[in-house]
Design a protein around this motif. Structure first.
Motif, short mmCIF file in Angstrom:
data_model
loop_
_atom_site.label_atom_id
_atom_site.label_comp_id
_atom_site.label_asym_id
_atom_site.label_seq_id
_atom_site.Cartn_x
_atom_site.Cartn_y
_atom_site.Cartn_z
N TRP A 115 -40.81 -10.25 -29.67
CA TRP A 115 -39.43 -10.75 -29.83
C TRP A 115 -38.69 -10.70 -28.49
CZ3 TRP A 115 -34.46 -8.63 -29.41
CH2 TRP A 115 -33.43 -9.42 -29.93
N LEU A 116 -38.83 -9.58 -27.75
CA LEU A 116 -38.18 -9.48 -26.44
C LEU A 116 -38.61 -10.62 -25.51
CD1 LEU A 116 -38.29 -5.70 -25.33
CD2 LEU A 116 -36.25 -7.10 -25.70
N LEU A 117 -39.92 -10.90 -25.47
CA LEU A 117 -40.41 -11.98 -24.59
C LEU A 117 -39.91 -13.33 -25.06
CD1 LEU A 117 -44.06 -10.84 -23.77
CD2 LEU A 117 -42.00 -10.58 -22.37
N GLN A 118 -39.89 -13.53 -26.38
CA GLN A 118 -39.36 -14.78 -26.94
C GLN A 118 -37.91 -14.98 -26.49
OE1 GLN A 118 -39.77 -15.49 -31.32
NE2 GLN A 118 -37.56 -15.18 -31.36
N GLU A 119 -37.12 -13.92 -26.57
CA GLU A 119 -35.70 -14.04 -26.21
C GLU A 119 -35.52 -14.19 -24.70
OE1 GLU A 119 -33.24 -14.34 -28.67
OE2 GLU A 119 -35.08 -14.52 -29.86
N LEU A 120 -36.36 -13.50 -23.90
CA LEU A 120 -36.31 -13.70 -22.44
C LEU A 120 -36.64 -15.15 -22.11
CD1 LEU A 120 -38.08 -10.54 -20.91
CD2 LEU A 120 -35.63 -11.06 -20.92
N ALA A 121 -37.68 -15.69 -22.76
CA ALA A 121 -38.11 -17.06 -22.49
C ALA A 121 -37.01 -18.06 -22.87
CB ALA A 121 -39.40 -17.37 -23.25
N LYS A 122 -36.26 -17.77 -23.94
CA LYS A 122 -35.18 -18.65 -24.36
C LYS A 122 -33.99 -18.56 -23.40
CE LYS A 122 -34.01 -17.97 -28.70
NZ LYS A 122 -34.05 -17.24 -30.01
N SER A 123 -33.81 -17.38 -22.79
CA SER A 123 -32.63 -17.14 -21.96
C SER A 123 -32.77 -17.67 -20.54
CB SER A 123 -32.33 -15.64 -21.89
OG SER A 123 -32.16 -15.11 -23.19
N HIS A 124 -34.02 -17.86 -20.07
CA HIS A 124 -34.25 -18.26 -18.68
C HIS A 124 -35.34 -19.32 -18.64
CE1 HIS A 124 -31.95 -14.70 -17.42
NE2 HIS A 124 -32.61 -14.05 -18.36
N ALA A 125 -35.12 -20.39 -17.88
CA ALA A 125 -36.11 -21.48 -17.84
C ALA A 125 -37.35 -21.08 -17.04
CB ALA A 125 -35.47 -22.73 -17.22
N GLY A 126 -37.18 -20.26 -16.04
CA GLY A 126 -38.30 -19.77 -15.24
C GLY A 126 -38.01 -18.35 -14.85
N MET A 127 -38.88 -17.76 -14.01
CA MET A 127 -38.71 -16.34 -13.66
C MET A 127 -37.37 -16.10 -12.97
SD MET A 127 -40.18 -13.32 -13.64
CE MET A 127 -41.95 -13.22 -13.40
N PRO A 128 -36.49 -15.34 -13.60
CA PRO A 128 -35.20 -15.03 -12.98
C PRO A 128 -35.33 -13.84 -12.02
CG PRO A 128 -35.25 -14.44 -15.32
CD PRO A 128 -36.65 -14.70 -14.89
N SER A 129 -34.24 -13.50 -11.36
CA SER A 129 -34.25 -12.32 -10.49
C SER A 129 -34.31 -11.06 -11.35
CB SER A 129 -32.98 -12.30 -9.65
OG SER A 129 -31.87 -12.00 -10.48
#
Lengths: 248, 248
Positions: free
Chosen positions: B130-144
């Motif tokens: 779930w954490l990775l799903q939400e990270l992926a939804k929140s950022h289009a690519g690798m953020p800082s």
């Protein structure tokens, strides 16, 4: 290796690991993955398999599994580094998928527009990501082994057109093998006999270690033993194995 | 462990592994993941860490890394099996992500509608997906690192509301740590001194093994040594570490 009963690969791995620096020049790292039920033990090392401490553990510690994929690397594309060691692992539909490639795909980088991206910079990991992307697009959830085989038979030639593409793929339920230039298979079953390694002066008598119902299928780009009946794949053949035999 | 120079964890792991069956009852498997650049060595075992042959290798083979996450399991949810051993690994944005959880989330199964699905049946792997799903939804690519930290600070309380949620997360670039009930940190830096394990009668003098610029940050749910200044996290604190220190 694919088998119908949990089997250790310490004998085969002894010979195989010699090719990682001694009997062959695949010295740019190695790796091995063992399924145990849906779980996975995954070992990679950028040292030579011939003298890596982790390879030494694998040679002596009998991890039992029904699906094992091992690889020794001779770098053609991508640096010598841990992230470029096969086999590669990803999760799809709640199962781990393990992939190892023998060969070289020249200037072939199919577009990755979904959720699988390479961590390293090999042609092999790139096409593995593409294969999973296309499997995910073709099926809404985990399909049957035979449906997956049909999809893989459509996808593999599209990659093989660009170079050498011998590969092994497993999700712990089945093992798929595709030959483009060279791949051999061997089935061991009752009556089990003595096998003699190609790469080391070592024999083993499987008869006292097995039962009459055991079936073990081995796949390798070069036969691992000198006295058994290894059969060559035809170019372009993709086969699937479950329970130590071809699933038809 | 997070450090500014490749560091081995054999000393810490000796004490830690004792808790997997000897000095504590976390006997339901264990695991450890070492980043080397973007690559990852991932070891899991459903045997007790106190006497697993793979744990024996880790105790004696100094694998050097700047980001290591280890876990010993006391099963609260999910069977004792390889697929339920932490740390869990997934790939996102072309990097591996490693996650280990201490705690228990009661009847909390947030909806997984994207591309990460648990292979085993623990609450921990489910919330990692779930954490990775939400990270992926929140950022289009690798953020800082700091953007990721802000997103994780929004997400963690939504999970922590459902139970005990101490966790470690790393992508090889940074290490995130969240405390819900208990988590300690220790920074070792110049001048290095003698450390004495809690779980085994063993001391080490880090002075001759280190240089003046080395910084090593250790995190654990219980301090690993008796004579060093372990600091407790506050409840609900989420911190991020790079190069052996807190990234502010």
């Amino acid at each position: 290796m694919n088998s119908n009963t949990p089997t250790d690969i310490t004998f085969s791995f002894r010979g195989f690991a010699q090719r990682g620096g001694n009997t062959a020049d695949h010295s740019d790292g190695w790796g091995i993955a063992f399924f145990e039920d849906k779980g996975l033990r995954h070992f990679v090392d950028h040292q030579r398999a011939a003298d890596s401490p982790i390879a030494e553990l694998i040679r002596h510690y009998p991890i039992k599994s029904q699906n094992v994929i091992a690889h020794i690397r001779k770098a053609t594309q991508g640096s010598v580094s841990l992230q470029n060691c096969h086999p590669f692992v990803r999760e799809l539909w709640g199962r781990y998928w393990v992939f190892a490639h023998n060969g070289d795909l020249k200037e072939f980088r199919p577009r990755l527009h979904a959720h699988f991206h390479p961590v390293g910079n090999t042609d092999s990991e790139h096409v593995f990501c593409w294969l999973l992307q296309e499997l995910a697009k073709s099926h809404a959830g985990m399909p049957s082994v035979m449906e997956l085989t049909r999809t893989l038979r459509e996808l593999a030639p599209r990659i093989a057109a660009h170079g050498t593409f011998n590969f092994l793929l497993s999700n712990g339920e089945a093992l798929w093998a595709h030959a483009s230039t060279q791949l051999y298979r061997l089935q061991r079953r009752h009556p089990f006999a003595v096998a003699q390694l190609c790469d080391e002066d070592l024999c083993i008598d499987f008869a006292p270690l097995t039962t009459a119902s055991d079936r073990v299928l081995l796949l390798a780009t070069e036969p691992l033993t000198v006295n058994e009946d290894w059969k060559a794949f035809g170019s372009g053949e993709l086969k699937v194995f479950t329970g130590g035999q071809e699933a038809l």
